[in-house]
Motif scaffolding. Structure first.
Motif, PDB file in Angstrom:
ATOM      1  N   VAL A 173     -38.901  34.630 -48.108  1.00 32.08           N
ATOM      2  CA  VAL A 173     -39.118  35.419 -49.325  1.00 32.08           C
ATOM      3  C   VAL A 173     -37.771  35.575 -50.016  1.00 32.08           C
ATOM      4  O   VAL A 173     -36.766  35.890 -49.376  1.00 32.08           O
ATOM      5  CB  VAL A 173     -39.714  36.800 -48.999  1.00 32.08           C
ATOM      6  CG1 VAL A 173     -39.874  37.614 -50.283  1.00 32.08           C
ATOM      7  CG2 VAL A 173     -41.052  36.643 -48.298  1.00 32.08           C
ATOM      8  N   SER A 174     -37.754  35.348 -51.320  1.00 28.83           N
ATOM      9  CA  SER A 174     -36.505  35.436 -52.076  1.00 28.83           C
ATOM     10  C   SER A 174     -36.714  36.256 -53.338  1.00 28.83           C
ATOM     11  O   SER A 174     -37.693  36.067 -54.066  1.00 28.83           O
ATOM     12  CB  SER A 174     -36.009  34.030 -52.449  1.00 28.83           C
ATOM     13  OG  SER A 174     -34.792  34.107 -53.169  1.00 28.83           O
ATOM     14  N   GLY A 175     -35.797  37.169 -53.584  1.00 23.73           N
ATOM     15  CA  GLY A 175     -35.836  37.990 -54.799  1.00 23.73           C
ATOM     16  C   GLY A 175     -34.567  38.810 -54.841  1.00 23.73           C
ATOM     17  O   GLY A 175     -34.136  39.329 -53.805  1.00 23.73           O
ATOM     18  N   THR A 186     -32.270  43.310 -58.737  1.00 24.34           N
ATOM     19  CA  THR A 186     -32.749  44.659 -59.056  1.00 24.34           C
ATOM     20  C   THR A 186     -33.870  45.077 -58.111  1.00 24.34           C
ATOM     21  O   THR A 186     -34.523  44.234 -57.490  1.00 24.34           O
ATOM     22  CB  THR A 186     -33.286  44.723 -60.498  1.00 24.34           C
ATOM     23  OG1 THR A 186     -34.495  43.951 -60.585  1.00 24.34           O
ATOM     24  CG2 THR A 186     -32.272  44.170 -61.497  1.00 24.34           C
ATOM     25  N   GLY A 187     -34.092  46.379 -58.064  1.00 23.98           N
ATOM     26  CA  GLY A 187     -35.184  46.888 -57.239  1.00 23.98           C
ATOM     27  C   GLY A 187     -36.534  46.365 -57.680  1.00 23.98           C
ATOM     28  O   GLY A 187     -37.453  46.238 -56.871  1.00 23.98           O
ATOM     29  N   GLY A 188     -36.661  46.046 -58.976  1.00 20.36           N
ATOM     30  CA  GLY A 188     -37.917  45.519 -59.500  1.00 20.36           C
ATOM     31  C   GLY A 188     -38.276  44.164 -58.928  1.00 20.36           C
ATOM     32  O   GLY A 188     -39.447  43.755 -58.988  1.00 20.36           O
ATOM     33  N   HIS A 189     -37.301  43.447 -58.368  1.00 23.13           N
ATOM     34  CA  HIS A 189     -37.584  42.186 -57.690  1.00 23.13           C
ATOM     35  C   HIS A 189     -37.676  42.373 -56.179  1.00 23.13           C
ATOM     36  O   HIS A 189     -38.410  41.650 -55.501  1.00 23.13           O
ATOM     37  CB  HIS A 189     -36.485  41.167 -57.983  1.00 23.13           C
ATOM     38  CG  HIS A 189     -36.417  40.744 -59.414  1.00 23.13           C
ATOM     39  ND1 HIS A 189     -35.233  40.455 -60.055  1.00 23.13           N
ATOM     40  CD2 HIS A 189     -37.391  40.574 -60.333  1.00 23.13           C
ATOM     41  CE1 HIS A 189     -35.485  40.119 -61.312  1.00 23.13           C
ATOM     42  NE2 HIS A 189     -36.780  40.190 -61.498  1.00 23.13           N
ATOM     43  N   ILE A 190     -36.924  43.346 -55.662  1.00 26.65           N
ATOM     44  CA  ILE A 190     -36.806  43.497 -54.212  1.00 26.65           C
ATOM     45  C   ILE A 190     -37.973  44.279 -53.609  1.00 26.65           C
ATOM     46  O   ILE A 190     -38.577  43.848 -52.620  1.00 26.65           O
ATOM     47  CB  ILE A 190     -35.475  44.189 -53.856  1.00 26.65           C
ATOM     48  CG1 ILE A 190     -34.308  43.373 -54.404  1.00 26.65           C
ATOM     49  CG2 ILE A 190     -35.347  44.365 -52.350  1.00 26.65           C
ATOM     50  CD1 ILE A 190     -33.013  44.151 -54.525  1.00 26.65           C
ATOM     51  N   TYR A 191     -38.328  45.414 -54.207  1.00 30.00           N
ATOM     52  CA  TYR A 191     -39.382  46.241 -53.618  1.00 30.00           C
ATOM     53  C   TYR A 191     -40.753  45.560 -53.619  1.00 30.00           C
ATOM     54  O   TYR A 191     -41.504  45.685 -52.636  1.00 30.00           O
ATOM     55  CB  TYR A 191     -39.431  47.604 -54.301  1.00 30.00           C
ATOM     56  CG  TYR A 191     -38.236  48.466 -53.949  1.00 30.00           C
ATOM     57  CD1 TYR A 191     -38.029  48.895 -52.641  1.00 30.00           C
ATOM     58  CD2 TYR A 191     -37.303  48.825 -54.908  1.00 30.00           C
ATOM     59  CE1 TYR A 191     -36.933  49.669 -52.303  1.00 30.00           C
ATOM     60  CE2 TYR A 191     -36.196  49.606 -54.583  1.00 30.00           C
ATOM     61  CZ  TYR A 191     -36.021  50.019 -53.277  1.00 30.00           C
ATOM     62  OH  TYR A 191     -34.926  50.782 -52.940  1.00 30.00           O
ATOM     63  N   PRO A 192     -41.123  44.820 -54.675  1.00 30.19           N
ATOM     64  CA  PRO A 192     -42.380  44.059 -54.573  1.00 30.19           C
ATOM     65  C   PRO A 192     -42.346  43.052 -53.432  1.00 30.19           C
ATOM     66  O   PRO A 192     -43.357  42.836 -52.756  1.00 30.19           O
ATOM     67  CB  PRO A 192     -42.482  43.366 -55.933  1.00 30.19           C
ATOM     68  CG  PRO A 192     -41.717  44.248 -56.858  1.00 30.19           C
ATOM     69  CD  PRO A 192     -40.559  44.751 -56.043  1.00 30.19           C
ATOM     70  N   ASP A 226     -28.070  45.558 -49.622  1.00 32.03           N
ATOM     71  CA  ASP A 226     -28.117  46.901 -49.048  1.00 32.03           C
ATOM     72  C   ASP A 226     -29.519  47.243 -48.547  1.00 32.03           C
ATOM     73  O   ASP A 226     -29.686  47.815 -47.463  1.00 32.03           O
ATOM     74  CB  ASP A 226     -27.665  47.920 -50.103  1.00 32.03           C
ATOM     75  CG  ASP A 226     -27.724  49.351 -49.583  1.00 32.03           C
ATOM     76  OD1 ASP A 226     -27.143  49.616 -48.515  1.00 32.03           O
ATOM     77  OD2 ASP A 226     -28.359  50.190 -50.238  1.00 32.03           O
ATOM     78  N   ILE A 227     -30.532  46.869 -49.327  1.00 35.47           N
ATOM     79  CA  ILE A 227     -31.906  47.286 -49.036  1.00 35.47           C
ATOM     80  C   ILE A 227     -32.521  46.510 -47.869  1.00 35.47           C
ATOM     81  O   ILE A 227     -33.130  47.098 -46.966  1.00 35.47           O
ATOM     82  CB  ILE A 227     -32.789  47.126 -50.290  1.00 35.47           C
ATOM     83  CG1 ILE A 227     -32.317  48.101 -51.385  1.00 35.47           C
ATOM     84  CG2 ILE A 227     -34.262  47.353 -49.960  1.00 35.47           C
ATOM     85  CD1 ILE A 227     -32.973  47.856 -52.732  1.00 35.47           C
ATOM     86  N   ILE A 228     -32.388  45.195 -47.876  1.00 37.64           N
ATOM     87  CA  ILE A 228     -33.103  44.362 -46.901  1.00 37.64           C
ATOM     88  C   ILE A 228     -32.665  44.607 -45.460  1.00 37.64           C
ATOM     89  O   ILE A 228     -33.526  44.740 -44.566  1.00 37.64           O
ATOM     90  CB  ILE A 228     -32.987  42.873 -47.287  1.00 37.64           C
ATOM     91  CG1 ILE A 228     -33.659  42.620 -48.634  1.00 37.64           C
ATOM     92  CG2 ILE A 228     -33.607  41.991 -46.207  1.00 37.64           C
ATOM     93  CD1 ILE A 228     -35.112  43.064 -48.703  1.00 37.64           C
ATOM     94  N   PRO A 229     -31.352  44.684 -45.152  1.00 40.52           N
ATOM     95  CA  PRO A 229     -30.983  45.006 -43.764  1.00 40.52           C
ATOM     96  C   PRO A 229     -31.543  46.345 -43.293  1.00 40.52           C
ATOM     97  O   PRO A 229     -31.905  46.494 -42.124  1.00 40.52           O
ATOM     98  CB  PRO A 229     -29.452  45.028 -43.810  1.00 40.52           C
ATOM     99  CG  PRO A 229     -29.095  44.109 -44.941  1.00 40.52           C
ATOM    100  CD  PRO A 229     -30.168  44.351 -45.967  1.00 40.52           C
ATOM    101  N   LYS A 230     -31.660  47.330 -44.201  1.00 40.60           N
ATOM    102  CA  LYS A 230     -32.236  48.624 -43.831  1.00 40.60           C
ATOM    103  C   LYS A 230     -33.722  48.520 -43.535  1.00 40.60           C
ATOM    104  O   LYS A 230     -34.293  49.382 -42.859  1.00 40.60           O
ATOM    105  CB  LYS A 230     -31.988  49.646 -44.944  1.00 40.60           C
ATOM    106  CG  LYS A 230     -30.519  50.042 -45.081  1.00 40.60           C
ATOM    107  CD  LYS A 230     -30.314  51.032 -46.218  1.00 40.60           C
ATOM    108  CE  LYS A 230     -28.843  51.417 -46.334  1.00 40.60           C
ATOM    109  NZ  LYS A 230     -28.581  52.324 -47.477  1.00 40.60           N
ATOM    110  N   GLU A 231     -34.358  47.475 -44.061  1.00 38.24           N
ATOM    111  CA  GLU A 231     -35.767  47.220 -43.776  1.00 38.24           C
ATOM    112  C   GLU A 231     -35.953  46.431 -42.479  1.00 38.24           C
ATOM    113  O   GLU A 231     -37.072  46.063 -42.120  1.00 38.24           O
ATOM    114  CB  GLU A 231     -36.411  46.441 -44.936  1.00 38.24           C
ATOM    115  CG  GLU A 231     -36.509  47.213 -46.236  1.00 38.24           C
ATOM    116  CD  GLU A 231     -37.611  48.256 -46.211  1.00 38.24           C
ATOM    117  OE1 GLU A 231     -38.527  48.145 -45.368  1.00 38.24           O
ATOM    118  OE2 GLU A 231     -37.567  49.192 -47.034  1.00 38.24           O
TER     119      GLU A 231
END
Length: 370
Positions: free
Chosen positions: A5-7, A10-16, A45-50
């Motif tokens: 998965v690639s995005g 911005t959060g608008g690409h990452i959270y979906p 920052d977001i993906i490793p926390k997930e």
């Protein structure tokens, strides 16, 4: 089953993207994922926390005219494409999914050339240049809006809606109101310019909140963004508003539980990013939308206009935003229940709360594992 998965950006690409991943995991717990983004985007920052495996490609968007920076970016792009190809070849995915951002380009292009099934998820009414180019190569396109379909090959595109977090639909009004010390029986307005805030909205809200202090029958939750919070609080103080004396008005720098806040909301004042609009319409929340004027392809204005034409929202262009204009629209809608009810109905009819499941099914079908 293995899925890339690639995005990014911005959060608008990452959270979906994260929502799609979690939905696939519910359907296929044995699925393995690799998220490909950039080191400088929010995804780092977001993906490793997930707790998702994360690989990076160094690539940036190009300016619209020839500059020395573009020459450097072109060189990085070539290196990025080569690295993207190595990542795809090494992971050997059954399917590759892109949710937007420049990083998707080399990743999905490499997969397409390797004859690996690919899918892009387009959130906006008007797609960005990356997805327009990729549409000629990918296997399937999941469109977030009906209007977006006309920009893509008819034999590839499917209208699914935009994926939203499951918590958006399960959050309860009473719980949301209780968490902010609000009365669930009173009308509540939620104001947010996104995770980083929106200065124009924050400035326009100062006079609105000062006037709202004398009308406790309506509750306000204003989310300023972390960088804007101190400035907003200082301006409210200078305007003579004592928030300790107005429990029906709350100002916060950031919300860690937006679904809970939405659950108690009767009217929202928002930018017009696709993810936020997907969540608002899933819950049937009427909105006053102020599109971010510098969004790529002016996509936020197109997003907002689609909701306005459907009767689900009112739009105020950023250049036309003033305290007086915003206050007038708020007063009109909050004082005329029939209008608010009609807007809520139109919003709910646009909502696609099942979108994440539909997109997950498309991905699994491409992987041959539905």
């Amino acid at each position: 089953m293995k899925i890339i998965v690639s995005g990014g950006g911005t959060g608008g690409h990452i959270y979906p993207a994260v929502t799609i991943i979690r939905t696939i995991q519910e359907k296929h717990p044995d699925a393995r994922f690799l998220y490909v983004g950039t080191q400088k985007g929010l995804e780092a920052d977001i993906i490793p926390k997930e707790n998702l495996p994360f690989a990076t490609v160094d690539i940036q968007g190009f300016e619209r005219h020839l500059t020395p920076a573009n020459i450097l970016r072109a060189g990085k792009a070539l290196v990025g494409v080569a690295k993207a190809a190595r990542i795809v070849r090494s992971f050997r995915p059954d399917v590759v999914v892109g949710t937007g951002g420049y990083v998707c380009g080399p990743v999905l292009m490499a997969a397409s050339l390797m004859r690996i099934p690919t899918l892009i998820q387009e959130q906006n009414v008007v797609p960005g240049i990356t997805n327009k180019i990729l549409s000629g190569f990918v296997s399937r396109i999941a469109a977030g809006t009906e209007e977006a379909k006309r920009h893509f090959p008819a034999d590839k595109v499917v209208f699914t809606g935009n994926p939203i977090r499951s918590e958006v639909m399960t959050a309860r009004r009473e719980d949301g109101a209780r968490s902010y010390g609000f009365d669930p029986s009173k009308k509540t307005v939620l104001i947010s310019g996104g995770s980083r805030g929106a200065r124009s909205i924050n400035r326009a809200m100062i006079d609105v909140l000062v006037q709202a202090a004398d009308h406790p029958e309506v509750q306000y939750l204003h989310v300023t963004g972390s960088l804007e919070y101190d400035d907003v609080m200082n301006r409210l103080k200078q305007a003579g508003l004592d928030l300790e004396q107005t429990p029906h008005i709350k100002v916060r720098p950031y919300l860690y539980d937006m679904p809970q806040a939405m659950a108690m909301t009767d009217l929202a004042v928002f930018r017009a990013g696709a993810t936020g609009l997907a969540e608002l319409t899933a819950r049937g929340i009427p909105a006053i939308l102020i599109p971010y004027p510098y969004a790529a392809e002016n996509h936020q204005e197109h997003n907002a206009r689609a909701l306005e034409q459907a009767g689900a929202a009112r739009m105020i262009l950023n250049r036309e935003l003033t305290s007086a204009r915003l206050c007038a629209v708020l007063t009109e809608l909050l004082s005329e229940d029939d209008k608010l009810v009609a807007m809520a109905k139109a919003s709910r009819e646009m909502g696609r709360p099942q979108a994440a499941g539909d997109i997950a099914d498309l991905v699994l079908a491409l992987a041959g594992r539905k």
